[in-house]
Design an enzyme around this catalytic site. Structure first.
Site, short mmCIF file in Angstrom:
data_model
loop_
_atom_site.label_atom_id
_atom_site.label_comp_id
_atom_site.label_asym_id
_atom_site.label_seq_id
_atom_site.Cartn_x
_atom_site.Cartn_y
_atom_site.Cartn_z
N LYS A 115 10.33 43.04 -0.57
CA LYS A 115 10.13 44.15 -1.53
C LYS A 115 11.26 45.16 -1.43
CE LYS A 115 6.20 43.05 -3.44
NZ LYS A 115 4.85 43.21 -3.87
N LYS A 196 7.58 30.95 -5.85
CA LYS A 196 6.15 31.02 -6.15
C LYS A 196 5.92 31.73 -7.48
CE LYS A 196 4.16 35.31 -4.54
NZ LYS A 196 2.91 35.95 -4.31
N LYS A 199 4.07 37.57 -10.92
CA LYS A 199 4.31 38.40 -12.10
C LYS A 199 5.63 39.15 -12.01
CE LYS A 199 0.69 40.96 -9.92
NZ LYS A 199 -0.65 40.63 -9.57
#
Ligand code: ADP
Ligand code: TRP
Length: 327
Positions: A115, A196, A199
């Site tokens: 992140k 993977k 969104k």
């Protein structure tokens, strides 16, 4: 008989997609319906503050995510469904856990590293202590089992460590927590099947449960299959997996056979996957639309869920305060 306690959560960061469904939500519904567990499922809105979403979108998405969980089969009579921020005890326990957690352990977290790269300009302290709040979410309800996708295993392992650090320093109190995987821990992206399905990759990479049949068909048309590697190509594996999970066994077997003898046509495979997914989620789409048109009903469910969760959370916090000496 005391039933084992299950706790899991999902961030309100977008509509549910097939990865969320097969990796987590379907499992939640099955576990709930088995009647063997006490279940707590919540919308992790405080966790979502570590990202960049504007307030209005977050407000809307909390409602949509809760609605989609209900439409997917979460039953508020069987599962305590609530919004994390409605139960303030999460943050107090999170703070206390911050004070028993070594920084070095948080620096190892792969989600934090990922992140930090994705949102370079917003590497906030919340992003760093995110797994500590997650441990509080789980241990506030004495969670024994945490059904999540593969990417969350490290956080559940840290939860086990945090319980141990707390128990050693204060008093034996928190249980040992284990993750619970589904048989499909990872669904891959349609466009980049080595990653993977997520969104954060963009709309074309995911099939949302709410997608209309035409949208599903269009997205699948662009899905990557085999440029090389034949049936072993990750894109083909992924489509075969979706077919296996969502179509009638007969259809899946037909394609599995065609794949083996080399007669498989990827266009047909895509069409079969599209039909299977559209049909599988037809009821979901109807239930979702119905719930969205009745916001009072949803509000009542979430208020009742938070009231139920709070009773347990307050008992835990009182016990913890006594152990750490703030009470
Ligand atoms: P996203 O990556 O789309 O933002 P989240 O991080 O909100 O998804 O994940 C919510 C839950 O769904 C977690 O338990 C996670 O492990 C699971 N999950 C997300 N993507 C997938 C996937 N592609 N395959 C399997 N499980 C997934
Ligand atoms: N970190 C989880 C995710 O990104 C969401 C989450 C927050 C969670 N608190 C939790 C999952 C507690 C399980 C238990 O998907």
């Amino acid at each position: 008989m005391i039933k084992p306690i299950i706790v899991s959560g999902i961030q309100p960061t977008g509509n549910l997609h097939l990865g969320n469904y097969l990796g987590a939500v379907k499992n939640w519904v099955d576990l709930q319906n088995s009647g063997k567990y006490q279940m707590y499922i919540f919308i992790a809105d405080l966790h979502s503050l570590t990202g960049n979403m504007p307030a209005n979108r977050r407000r809307r998405q909390i409602i949509e995510t809760a609605t989609e969980l209900l439409a997917a089969g979460i039953d508020p009579k069987k599962t305590t469904l609530f919004v994390q921020s409605h139960v303030q005890e999460h943050t107090e326990l999170g703070w206390i856990f911050n004070c028993v957690t070594p920084i070095a352990e948080l620096e190892r977290m792969t989600q934090y590293k990922d992140k930090s790269q994705q949102q370079e300009k917003n590497i906030n302290a919340g992003l760093f202590t995110y797994p500590v709040l997650q441990a509080a979410d789980i241990l506030l309800y004495h969670g024994n089992l945490v059904p999540v996708g593969q990417d969350q295993i490290q956080h559940v392992e840290l939860t086990r460590d945090i319980a141990r650090w707390f128990n050693n320093r204060f008093d034996n109190y928190f249980p040992e927590t284990k993750h619970l995987l589904t048989d499909v821990p990872k669904v891959m992206s349609l466009l980049e099947p080595e990653k993977k399905m997520s969104k954060s990759l963009g709309a074309g990479h995911v099939i949302e449960l709410a997608d209309e049949p035409e949208t599903i068909e269009q997205k699948l048309k662009k899905a990557v299959t085999a440029t090389s590697g034949g049936g072993n190509a990750p894109g083909v594996r992924n489509l075969m997996l979706l077919l296996q999970k969502f179509s009638a066994p007969k259809i899946y077997q037909k394609f599995a056979k065609a794949e083996k003898d080399g007669s498989i046509r990827y266009g047909d495979l895509k069409q079969a996957v599209g039909e299977a997914v559209s049909v599988y989620f037809a009821d979901f789409r109807i239930r979702r639309a119905k719930l969205l048109s009745n916001p009072n009903k949803l509000e009542k469910i979430l208020t009742a869920g938070a009231n139920k969760a709070r009773v347990v959370a307050q008992k835990t916090i009182n016990d913890v305060r006594k152990r750490v000496g703030t009470q």
